[in-house]
Design a protein around this motif. Structure first.
Motif, short mmCIF file in Angstrom:
data_model
loop_
_atom_site.label_atom_id
_atom_site.label_comp_id
_atom_site.label_asym_id
_atom_site.label_seq_id
_atom_site.Cartn_x
_atom_site.Cartn_y
_atom_site.Cartn_z
N GLN A 1 45.68 51.92 44.86
CA GLN A 1 44.67 51.51 43.87
C GLN A 1 43.25 51.63 44.42
OE1 GLN A 1 45.85 50.87 40.92
NE2 GLN A 1 47.97 50.90 41.65
N MET B 1 52.50 43.53 40.69
CA MET B 1 51.56 43.28 39.61
C MET B 1 50.93 44.54 39.01
SD MET B 1 50.68 40.81 37.75
CE MET B 1 51.54 39.61 38.77
N PRO B 2 50.57 45.58 39.80
CA PRO B 2 49.95 46.75 39.16
C PRO B 2 50.81 47.39 38.08
CG PRO B 2 49.58 46.82 41.53
CD PRO B 2 50.52 45.68 41.27
N THR C 1 44.67 43.38 39.24
CA THR C 1 45.67 42.77 40.12
C THR C 1 45.06 41.63 40.92
OG1 THR C 1 46.93 44.83 40.31
CG2 THR C 1 47.24 43.20 42.05
N LEU D 1 48.79 48.07 48.18
CA LEU D 1 47.81 48.33 47.11
C LEU D 1 46.87 49.47 47.45
CD1 LEU D 1 46.80 44.67 46.08
CD2 LEU D 1 48.44 46.19 44.97
#
Length: 537
Positions: A166, A51-52, A94, A163
């Protein structure tokens, strides 16, 4: 099973009287689920971790992300669909975009694992055999919950690690939140499994609780842009969004998942200690067995009607909700060129609203593939549990017995897409004909997935569960592939990639007829294999 019994009898593990044999049962459960659990984890993790990059291509500038937050604050229909946005970083976006669905899928994975190793085992009679060894009264329930805990822990670890770029704190909070939702519904399934005598009913009731949680979260988010609605707080899925990963994490909320899971687990243990093996607190309704069960098809309907009705209600409701939010979602992305391109890759080059409708209908078509796999593999469950043998011992041939279940599977898929079309028509308004046609054109691809399930069951019953991997891969390609601008060659591996993009696009009968013929060939080959092989002993 022989190895398991030898281990339990010859080498019992030390422990409390009620938990004796738990370690062996956990290893056995994880071995049985060596395909099921990794497939679910891989699908959920890949959806989250892809998704990112997709969001960066959509909202690559601070201005685009600020505009998104402003639009979400005023777009109640889209908030009901995916929840509110709390920050404009890629990590926060996200968590916003995929958090609701990732946690719901984790909940489904957990309830399937727990019911499989509790009520399914009792219903098939295997638990009685295992309990004759050195096994404590609460060991099977403990093993099932530990298997679900392992699955959710691995999923949480993968999400947190994937993730971390992020923001480490936000990634950890998001991973723990998704795993926490999974464990809450694992213990919900454990409680329901004590109440019902049927594994099907246990799965259905737990899924209904999950659906109610989703509806509460949607209603609450529609009413409030900051997740403060009371309805949102009544839903474990709403707890995840209120943890606010990547947006000033609320760490104090994470223990709420543990408290809910421990409380429900305590209830499940108390109920398990107060009933006999194979019994339940909600008795099944007695007969009569005559009349409505006079044929193989009637028996198949009796066995699968709860599942069909539950899926039907869910698809009708989803159609109404998605149809209602289509116009609002189109308004949200009308000024974003990248978002428009993604929806057009998913839904065709027609107008934006039609492309959005086509993409949403296609997503529900992918979910319908999960229904048909579940329904077809009911044949495998009936055979492996020994319930098919007495049916086939009478004047019922194998093909007639299988046909009863396949009519429910393939006809049920058609019913789901028909109800989806009616729901979309009711929620969106406008002409019902084009929307119904767009829903029904998904059926050949759904039937191909069902045909693969029939083929594997008929030819290689031990490998029939691999169909879940096929369905998961198709789901992943359909949901994530267009967002990542995956190569056309890769997208064409899915039967859904060959369907006409309706409504709004042109109807091409060639791919539809070819996919229908392919599904028929797969089913015929699977039935031929079923006729020629021995039944599972």
């Amino acid at each position: 099973m022989t190895t398991l019994m030898t281990t339990l009898v010859v080498r019992p593990r030390r422990g409390t009287r009620h938990l004796a044999g738990t370690a062996v049962l956990v290893r056995f459960a994880l071995r049985r689920d060596r395909v099921l659990i990794p497939v679910w984890i891989a699908v959920i993790a890949l959806m989250v971790l892809s998704m990112p990059n997709a969001l960066e291509s959509l909202y690559g500038t601070p201005a685009a992300r600020a505009d998104l937050m402003h639009r979400m604050a005023t777009n109640t229909s889209l908030r009901a669909l995916v929840g509110p946005v709390f920050a404009d970083s890629l990590g926060a976006l996200t968590a916003w975009r995929i958090g609701v669905y990732a946690s719901a899928l984790a909940a489904v994975m957990s309830l399937l694992v727990v019911v499989r190793h509790t009520r399914d085992e009792e219903e098939s009679g295997r638990q009685e055999m295992v309990s004759s060894g050195m096994v404590g009264r609460r060991a099977p329930l403990t093993a099932a919950l530990l298997a679900a805990a392992v699955a959710n822990a691995v999923l949480a670890l993968l999400i947190a690690a994937g993730l971390a770029g992020q923001g480490g704190a936000g990634a950890l909070a998001f991973g723990l939140g998704v795993g926490g939702v999974g464990m809450v519904f694992a213990t919900t399934a454990a409680v329901v499994a004590q109440l019902t005598e049927s594994a099907r009913l246990a799965r259905g009731l737990t899924a209904a609780v999950l659906g109610a949680a989703f509806v509460l979260r949607a209603a609450g988010d529609s009413a409030s842009a900051d997740g403060s609605s009371a309805a949102t707080w009544l839903s474990p899925i709403g707890w995840l969004e209120n943890v606010r990963p990547f947006a000033g994490e609320r760490w104090w909320l994470l223990p709420l998942f543990a408290v809910a899971a421990l409380a429900q687990g305590a209830v499940a243990y108390a109920l398990a200690g107060r009933r006999d093996l194979g019994m339940s607190f909600l008795p099944t309704r007695p007969g009569p067995a005559a009349g409505r069960l006079g044929s193989a098809g009637a028996l198949a309907w009796r066995l699968q009607r709860g599942s069909v009705l539950g899926w039907s209600a869910g698809f009708l409701a989803a159609g109404v909700v998605y149809g209602g939010v289509a116009a609002g979602a189109a308004d949200l992305v009308e000024d974003n060129r990248q978002a428009r391109e993604i929806f057009r890759r998913m839904g065709g080059q027609s107008g934006l609203t039609d492309a959005l409708l086509a993409s949403l209908i296609g997503m529900l078509g992918l979910v319908a593939a999960l229904y048909i796999v579940q329904s077809v593999l009911r044949l495998n469950g009936e055979e492996s549990s020994g319930r098919a043998e007495p049916v086939l011992a009478g004047a019922v041939g194998r093909l007639r017995w299988a046909a009863g279940h396949l009519v429910i599977a393939f006809g049920g898929a058609a019913l789901l897409m028909l109800l989806t079309g009616l729901g979309f028509a009711a929620g969106h308004g406008g002409e019902a004909g084009p929307i119904l046609g767009a829903c029904l054109v998904q059926l050949p691809a759904v039937w191909v997935i069902g045909g693969i399930a029939v083929l594997l069951y008929g030819v290689l019953p031990r490998g029939a569960a691999a169909t879940w991997g096929v369905a998961g891969a198709v789901l992943l390609l359909g949901w994530v592939g267009p967002a990542l601008n995956a190569p056309r060659l890769l997208l064409d591996l899915s039967p859904f990639g060959h369907l006409p993009k309706l409504p709004g696009g042109s109807m091409h009968w060639g791919p539809v007829l070819i996919l229908t013929a392919l599904a028929a060939v797969l089913v015929a080959a699977g039935l031929a294999g079923l006729r020629r092989r021995d039944l599972a002993g």
